[in-house]
Scaffold this active site. Sequence first.
Site, short mmCIF file in Angstrom:
data_model
loop_
_atom_site.label_atom_id
_atom_site.label_comp_id
_atom_site.label_asym_id
_atom_site.label_seq_id
_atom_site.Cartn_x
_atom_site.Cartn_y
_atom_site.Cartn_z
CG ASP A 21 -0.27 -0.34 2.53
OD1 ASP A 21 0.98 -0.32 2.57
OD2 ASP A 21 -0.98 -0.60 3.51
CG ASN B 13 -8.82 -0.83 12.17
OD1 ASN B 13 -7.87 -1.50 11.76
ND2 ASN B 13 -9.29 0.24 11.54
CD GLU C 107 -8.69 1.55 7.74
OE1 GLU C 107 -8.70 0.68 8.64
OE2 GLU C 107 -8.06 2.62 7.85
CG HIS D 22 -5.78 -1.71 9.04
ND1 HIS D 22 -5.88 -0.54 9.75
CD2 HIS D 22 -4.46 -1.83 8.75
CE1 HIS D 22 -4.69 0.02 9.88
NE2 HIS D 22 -3.80 -0.76 9.30
C1 GLP Z 1 -0.40 0.62 8.58
C2 GLP Z 1 -0.13 -0.22 7.32
C3 GLP Z 1 -0.27 -1.69 7.59
C4 GLP Z 1 0.35 -2.03 8.92
C5 GLP Z 1 -0.43 -1.38 10.03
C6 GLP Z 1 0.20 -1.57 11.40
O1 GLP Z 1 -1.42 1.53 8.48
N1 GLP Z 1 -0.90 0.14 6.17
O2 GLP Z 1 0.32 -2.42 6.52
O3 GLP Z 1 0.34 -3.42 9.13
O4 GLP Z 1 -0.73 -0.05 9.77
O5 GLP Z 1 1.30 -0.72 11.59
P1 GLP Z 1 2.34 -0.90 12.76
O6 GLP Z 1 3.15 -2.09 12.39
O7 GLP Z 1 3.16 0.36 12.76
O8 GLP Z 1 1.56 -1.09 13.99
#
Ligand code: GLP
Length: 241
Positions: free
Chosen positions: A67, A136, A143, A138
């Site tokens: 992404d 959440n 989402e 995702h």
């Molecule tokens: C982001 C990314 C995800 C990631 C998630 C958790 O928004 N788009 O790919 O897994 O949030 O992030 P973190 O590893 O910093 O908790």
Amino acid sequence: MKIHVYEDAAKIGKAAALIFAAKIIEKPDCVLGFATGSTPLPMYEALVELRNLGLINFSLARTFNLDEYAGIDRSHEQSYYRFMFDNLFSKVNINPENVMVPYPVSANPDDDCKAYDATIDAAGGIDLQILGIGHNGHIAFNEPGYVFPAGTHIVDLSDSTIEANKRFFASADEVPRQAITMGIGSIMKAREIVLIATGRGKAEAVSAMINGEIDPMCPASILQLHPAVTVFLDKEAAALI
Ligand code: GLP
């Protein structure tokens, strides 16, 4: 779903990196799916270490990122494109031409989304995908919602995601409101998936992913249907399973 609980994030990073290293050794021109966020950083550090020891060679590997924020330039210090170069690509012998991070460039972003999925398909599909998980539930930027989105698409970020990601920006107002993300269908097509979650803040999402119903309100719950998922958790993230 294979679930492993480890002592700390560094050990998880090493274990996950060894799975990626094994794939690169088994299939030098493999297609790897990469993720951003703080969770995979120890894995990227471990991959750099393995490369520095001469144990893995990225020269033929191709990569697709999950992404990217919409509305910020790739040179922005919080762009996921930049994140990948800063934390991995500039530190290993990957060919920059083999690296793909989605990015809406044309006047019609839907065309860019379709083109991204077509490029993954043309590369033969993703052999091994790393995932994190949002608070959440995702995965990538899929989402919670009423359906599991199939392909790459443009998404409005949820309040929960904006709140979680504001730590990387000067304020919540500066967090982009939209992103381009691989869909759940794109992710489920990966032949093998490794998901990492660390910290108590992920425990509810991890429990819903593993023990909950398969429900698009917890996008990660779809992984219960994937035939080859390995989940690495620290004790905090595993607290509710
Ligand atoms: C982001 C990314 C995800 C990631 C998630 C958790 O928004 N788009 O790919 O897994 O949030 O992030 P973190 O590893 O910093 O908790």
